[in-house]
Design an enzyme around this catalytic site. Structure first.
Site, PDB file in Angstrom:
ATOM      1  N   GLY A  77       0.831  -1.194   0.000  1.00  0.00           N
ATOM      2  CA  GLY A  77       0.000   0.000   0.000  1.00  0.00           C
ATOM      3  C   GLY A  77       0.866   1.245   0.000  1.00  0.00           C
ATOM      4  O   GLY A  77       2.025   1.204   0.428  1.00  0.00           O
ATOM      5  N   GLN A 120       2.894   9.946   1.287  1.00  0.00           N
ATOM      6  CA  GLN A 120       4.249   9.383   1.311  1.00  0.00           C
ATOM      7  C   GLN A 120       5.096   9.814   0.117  1.00  0.00           C
ATOM      8  O   GLN A 120       6.310   9.694   0.150  1.00  0.00           O
ATOM      9  CB  GLN A 120       4.182   7.853   1.355  1.00  0.00           C
ATOM     10  N   GLU A 134      -3.117   3.073   5.510  1.00  0.00           N
ATOM     11  CA  GLU A 134      -2.948   4.104   4.470  1.00  0.00           C
ATOM     12  C   GLU A 134      -3.811   5.331   4.755  1.00  0.00           C
ATOM     13  O   GLU A 134      -3.399   6.462   4.501  1.00  0.00           O
ATOM     14  CB  GLU A 134      -3.282   3.540   3.082  1.00  0.00           C
ATOM     15  N   HIS A 176      -2.112   7.643   7.021  1.00  0.00           N
ATOM     16  CA  HIS A 176      -1.137   8.515   6.342  1.00  0.00           C
ATOM     17  C   HIS A 176      -1.810   9.800   5.861  1.00  0.00           C
ATOM     18  O   HIS A 176      -1.237  10.884   5.954  1.00  0.00           O
ATOM     19  CB  HIS A 176      -0.524   7.806   5.129  1.00  0.00           C
TER      20      HIS A 176
END
Ligand code: NI
Length: 170
Positions: A46, A51, A135, A138
């Site tokens: 993922g 990122q 994710e 994030h």
């Protein structure tokens, strides 16, 4: 398509809160395609736009063994989470070499737009449920090591900063 550089913890840009995508257009589709290529190249399951220093609500995932079931989730929202929670070991392309246990909902129901801009609902459990929650964190500026004890987190931070210094020396 292009490989995108991945930010490494404790880069403060990883703490940015992503904004919603306004329109799923060619630019967003190109971003998702680049993110998938970057994720596959790094052998991850993922990747969140955060990122790769793009602060919009886009995540890509592939938890299949064959690496042939790419998922693109744009503006994902968790609309249900199970009361049952599981601890499983997680890793992160932004924290290379570190794996540790994190407790999360065992199952979730998520709505998101796909790469065509179509609204989809997804029922996830197991690794997929873990990956979606990881994710989506994030996108809120949260890295999984922030669930660990301050002692562990500081050790990881020191290790990552040392690795970066060594890399810069070469
Ligand atoms: Ni991650």
């Amino acid at each position: 398509m292009a490989l995108l550089p991945i930010l490494c913890y404790p880069d403060p840009r990883l703490n940015t809160v992503a904004r919603p995508v306004r329109a799923v257009d060619a630019r967003v589709r190109a971003l998702a395609a680049d993110m998938l290529q970057t994720m596959y190249d790094a052998q991850g399951i993922g990747l969140a736009a955060t990122q790769v220093d793009v602060h919009e609500r886009v995540i890509v995932i592939d938890v299949s063994d064959e690496r042939n079931q790419p998922l693109v989730l744009i503006n994902p929202e968790i609309i249900w989470a199970s009361a049952e929670r599981h601890v499983s070991d997680e890793g992160c392309l932004s924290v290379p070499g570190i794996y540790d246990g994190v407790e999360r909902a065992a199952a979730v129901k998520v709505t998101a737009l796909d790469a065509q801009g179509e609204s989809r609902t997804l029922d996830a459990d197991g690794t997929l449920a873990v990956c979606i929650q990881h994710e989506m964190d994030h996108l809120m500026g949260k890295v999984f090591v922030e669930y660990l004890s301050p002692l562990k987190r500081n050790r990881i931070r020191t290790k990552m900063l040392k690795a970066r210094r060594e890399a810069e020396k070469v």
